[in-house]
Structures are given as C-alpha cells and as structure tokens.
Scaffold this motif. Sequence first.
Motif, mmCIF file in Angstrom:
data_model
loop_
_atom_site.group_PDB
_atom_site.id
_atom_site.type_symbol
_atom_site.label_atom_id
_atom_site.label_comp_id
_atom_site.label_asym_id
_atom_site.label_seq_id
_atom_site.Cartn_x
_atom_site.Cartn_y
_atom_site.Cartn_z
ATOM 1 N N THR A 481 3.822 -2.928 0.216
ATOM 2 C CA THR A 481 4.101 -2.774 1.658
ATOM 3 C C THR A 481 2.862 -2.421 2.451
ATOM 4 O OG1 THR A 481 4.619 -0.427 1.419
ATOM 5 C CG2 THR A 481 6.419 -2.017 1.088
ATOM 6 N N GLY A 482 1.842 -1.889 1.696
ATOM 7 C CA GLY A 482 0.641 -1.414 2.385
ATOM 8 C C GLY A 482 0.654 0.076 2.573
ATOM 9 N N ASP A 483 1.814 0.688 2.428
ATOM 10 C CA ASP A 483 1.910 2.139 2.517
ATOM 11 C C ASP A 483 1.616 2.710 1.126
ATOM 12 O OD1 ASP A 483 2.840 4.657 3.998
ATOM 13 O OD2 ASP A 483 4.088 4.656 2.163
ATOM 14 N N HIS A 484 0.569 3.515 1.079
ATOM 15 C CA HIS A 484 0.073 4.001 -0.222
ATOM 16 C C HIS A 484 1.161 4.705 -1.023
ATOM 17 C CE1 HIS A 484 -2.706 5.669 -3.158
ATOM 18 N NE2 HIS A 484 -2.109 6.859 -2.958
ATOM 19 N N LYS A 485 1.833 5.665 -0.422
ATOM 20 C CA LYS A 485 2.826 6.456 -1.164
ATOM 21 C C LYS A 485 4.005 5.584 -1.560
ATOM 22 C CE LYS A 485 5.506 10.718 -0.898
ATOM 23 N NZ LYS A 485 6.650 10.119 -1.511
ATOM 24 N N THR A 486 4.469 4.740 -0.638
ATOM 25 C CA THR A 486 5.621 3.888 -0.929
ATOM 26 C C THR A 486 5.304 2.916 -2.068
ATOM 27 O OG1 THR A 486 6.348 4.019 1.380
ATOM 28 C CG2 THR A 486 7.228 2.196 0.018
ATOM 29 N N ASP A 487 4.090 2.323 -1.996
ATOM 30 C CA ASP A 487 3.702 1.362 -3.050
ATOM 31 C C ASP A 487 3.516 2.055 -4.402
ATOM 32 O OD1 ASP A 487 3.790 -0.671 -1.237
ATOM 33 O OD2 ASP A 487 1.640 -0.624 -0.776
ATOM 34 N N LEU A 488 2.917 3.271 -4.393
ATOM 35 C CA LEU A 488 2.706 3.994 -5.676
ATOM 36 C C LEU A 488 4.043 4.362 -6.302
ATOM 37 C CD1 LEU A 488 0.801 5.274 -7.721
ATOM 38 C CD2 LEU A 488 0.740 7.337 -6.291
ATOM 39 N N LEU A 526 -3.654 -1.672 -4.878
ATOM 40 C CA LEU A 526 -3.241 -0.397 -4.299
ATOM 41 C C LEU A 526 -4.470 0.384 -3.877
ATOM 42 C CD1 LEU A 526 -0.594 1.141 -3.811
ATOM 43 C CD2 LEU A 526 -0.972 2.306 -5.972
ATOM 44 N N SER A 527 -4.370 1.054 -2.766
ATOM 45 C CA SER A 527 -5.516 1.817 -2.251
ATOM 46 C C SER A 527 -5.570 3.183 -2.925
ATOM 47 C CB SER A 527 -5.414 1.971 -0.730
ATOM 48 O OG SER A 527 -4.187 2.608 -0.392
ATOM 49 N N LEU A 528 -5.693 3.169 -4.249
ATOM 50 C CA LEU A 528 -5.854 4.414 -5.039
ATOM 51 C C LEU A 528 -7.317 4.598 -5.385
ATOM 52 C CD1 LEU A 528 -2.945 4.297 -7.664
ATOM 53 C CD2 LEU A 528 -3.135 5.836 -5.726
#
Length: 624
Positions: A481-488, A526-528
Amino acid sequence: MLEEKNDNLHEADGFTTENESNTIVDQINSTNAEDGETSSINENNDIPLLDYDELSLEALNEQLDLLLKNEKVTAIREHVEAIKRSFLQKYHDVIDEKRTLFLEENPDAFASDFQYDLPAKNQFDSLYSHYRDQRNSHFKSIQDQLKKNLAERNQIIEELKDLVENTDNYNAALKDINQLRERWRNAGSIPKDNYNHVWNNFHFHLERFYDQLHMDREARDLDFKNNLEQKQKLIERASLLIHEKDIRKAFRELQTLHRVWKEEIGPVAKEYREEIWHNFSNITKELHNKREMLQNEIRQREEQNLEQKKELIAAIEQIATKSFHSHNDWQNGIKEIEELRTKFFNTGRVPAEQSEETWTAFKNATRNFNVLKNNFYKDIKKEQQDNLAKKQALVEQAKALNESSDFETVTPLMKKIQEEWKHIGHVPRKFSDSLWKEFKQTCNAYFDRLHAERSKEIEAEMENFHKKKEYLESLKDFQLTGDHKTDLDGIKAHIENWKSLGVVPQTRRHIEGKFNKILDALFDKLSLSKKEAELVKFNNKIEHLIENNDNRRLQNETIFVQRKIEEIRSEIFQLENNVQFISNAKADNPLVKEINKNIDRHKDELNLWKEKLDQLKNIHKNDE
C-alpha cells in the motif's frame, strides 16, 4: 628232516654249505615245533580278510559277532585283532570330535570333565571280552592236552627202550615196533620246548632197534623199501612246490612235508640215506631262497611304507606348529590333517618292529594338533559366550524400546543397537539362529510401526505442500500500500499464515525457497532499514528450521554466526590498529576518514550479527 644221526645235509649245487643248509632245516624244525604247539590254537580256515578300515563302528561289531557265532575261535585271531585295531582308531576319532564339541559349548569346563557313553563301544567291549574268554578257555585246554601228549610220547619212548633192551627176537618185536610208531604218529602235538629232545630220544632208540634187526634182513629191507618209496613221494611233491606261485603256501606245505619226513616215516637203507636227504634238502634250500626273496621284497615295500608314513607324520607335526588365528584357518588345517590321516591309513604295512613306534608317533602328532585346536576353540567359545551375553542384552534393550511411540527419541537408539549388534562377533552355534530371529523380529516390529507412522506424516505433509503451493499462487495478487506499518504487518501476516500450513516432505522443501524469494522481493520494496529487514528474514529462517526440527542446521547456524562475529571483531581491531600507525594524521585526513567510516560500518554489521546470535540463544533457552 633227519631220521638218523648222520643224515646231515652236505654241500649241494656248489653254493650251499652244510652249516647253511642245517640252519635252514633248523629253522623249519623250530617252526614245525611251534606250529605243532599252536596248531590247535590258531587254525587257518582261509576266512576272507575284509577291509575293516572302511566299515563303521556298528558294522565292525556286526562282523565280530558273526565271526564269534559262525567260526572257530582258533581261526579268527587275525580278523579279531584287525577289527579291534580299526574299531579303536575310529572310536578315538569320535571321542576326540565329541570332546572338542563339548569344550566349545562349555568354555569353562576342563577336558577331564568330558564324559561320553557310546553304545557301540559297550557292545564291542562285550563281544571282545567274550572272544577273549573263549580263547583263554581253549588255550588252557590246549595246554593241558599238550602236557598229556608229552606224557604219552615219553611213555612210548620208555616202552620202545624196554622193548629194545629186553627183546631177544627182534623179528617178532617188529610188529610191536610198528604199533609204537603208529601210536607215536597219533600222539598229537607237545610243548615246543620239548619237541627236539623228545623226538631225538625216540629216534635214538628206534635206530638201535633197526641196527639190531639184521637177523631178519628181509623184513628190515621191506620196511626200508617202504620208507624209501614214501620219502621219494615227498621229494616229488616238494619238487612241484617250486613252481607254486604262492610262495607262502608252498613253504607252509614244505614244513608239513618235513614234519611227515621226520615224524611219520622211518629210516631207509644206508646207501640211499645221503642221496634222498640231499635231494630233499636241495628243494628245501631252493624254496627257502625264493621265500627269502619274497620276504626281502615285502621288507623293501614295508621300508618304503615306513618312510612315507614318517613323511606324513612330519607333515602333520609341521601343520601343528603353524599359527592359526581364525576359524577358517583352523578349518583349512583340519582339512589338511584329514587328508594326511587318510594317506597314512592307505599306506601299507611297515616292518613289525617299527609298527608300534610309528603308530605312537602318528597318534602323538595328531593329538598335539588336536590339543591346540581344542584350546583355540575353547578360547573362541569363551569369546562366543561373552558375545552371547552382549547380544542377549541388546535383545532386551530392543524389546524395552519396541512399544515406545516417542519415535524421535527411540529411533536413534534402535539404530545404535543395530549398529552395536553388527560389531559383536559370533555366538555359540546352537543359539545363533534363534537369537538372530528374536532380535530381527523385535527390530522389524518397531520399524514397521515407525514406517507406518511416517507414511501418515508424509500424507499430511503432502497435503501441506499442496496448500502452500496454492498459497504461493495467491501471493501473486498481494500489493504493497505504501504505508510502512500496514505493509510490514501484511508481510508478517503472510509469514504466520505460511507457518500455519505446516511442514512439507523433505523432497518438496524447494517450495520454502520460492516463498523466501517472494519475501525478499517484498522486503526490498518495503521502506525498512537494512538491519530491520535482515532481522525479519533471519527470524523467518530460524523459525522455519525450528518447525522442521532441524536441530543440526540450527547448530550449524549458531556456529556460523559466532564465527562471523569473531571475523568482524578481528577486522575492526585491524582497522583501529591501522589508524594508530598513521602518524600526525588529522581527523579530516581523507585516509583516516575512510578508515573510520569503514570501522563504523563494521560495528553496525557486528551489532546485526550479535542480535542474530541473541535470537539463537533465546531459542536454546526456550528448549532448555
């Protein structure tokens, strides 16, 4: 044989002296005297002499029984002794074999503990004892008869002496003389020690009578003529014996002719005495020479047999000195000994004076081998008893584990028991098959249950595989989705869902790699932080190993992480040393800045690996 004192054998054919010929005649006289004494003890009925060495113990007893029932005890001595020799030889072989087997099966026993009752031996002892009793009884009766015959002959001599000394009319006494001679011929055998003395006495007084018979020359000449004709017939018969192929038979008959000449036929006229004796003694000499040649040939063969048997004994002794270290070695040695024993028994007779010594040497040689063989198998038997105890203990262990359902724990133990069984040596033969059957059945029962259980597990794992295969297909539609927490959270949910699908078969583990590649691609998008992504992937990997109970790979992973930490620490230490060697370097020095930057990167990497190690340590703590 001489009938007058001066009937001596003179030189004949130019090569036999009087003394030599007298020696031959003396030998015949001695033999006749001995045969006369023992003729009733050892009769020769020409009973066929079988090859008793080829018969079994039971067959030997049958032959001995038949001889005792159907033949005279005086005619079977040679047969009985041959049967006895063969029987005892075979009996001792059987006893040696049974003793060896006893010591093998009873390793703690001594040879003196061995006892074995062989019915055939008891039967033989009974038959032989019966034969010996019969023979002794017969021998005693013969000795009594010989003494009676001796008394009878002495009585005849006394009567002859009285007749010669107290008779005036010798012509009238001739009838009495003939009666005394007839009684003499029928008086029977006497002890051999008295033979020559008694005959000389009788002959001496008979000569005196004939010397005084000149008053009736016609009657005397008629008697001389009759005696001459009988002795000429003996000479004719003796001359035919020269062409007899069986020299032994011919010489036995010659002995009989000599006995008749001496015992049963009276004197001849003086003018014929030397001539007929010369003819008779020449034939005797010729037959004697042929007999000597035959005996020399037999002696040579016996000497050759003796040398062969000595060589065979030496070969047996040589084998007994070898070092045998295995059952196969001993079996080969036993085979060699048996072949040598067979050759020994198939080799003919040896000289009589060497027979006992040769037989003793042979028995000692084979006995020495058997002692070493028995000692070896006694040691082997003790080892086999120890092996038996070990294998019985393994059977009990296998039985104790057999019904367990803790397959993960018990299976390695069962495999270890099977491996230990392989390395334990032989057990006593009588236990081998039954013990192996019991052990095999116990192990098979366990592994049959294990395989049945694993078959169920594999079915379940295949079902898991198909589910995971379908799940991989569904992941293709997953979008970030692009939302870091939602995607993780979404990725972690997929990981948990994947784990919940269970373990797949070993041959289908490649599907795990496909899932990890999808995760890697998702983490890359993912933007981790790199560290966070690395830890998430590492944690997923570790949990996968835990689910599969792959303790070996977990252990290897721990070792790998520890080595990696040590390598990074070493590199950091080296970089810090490098900075110290750069003298008068300022902090903004490009080289120093590069080294410090490298040090910081290694420290970050070190922290990452330390966190991985902490995760592994937490796993081990939970296991404890």
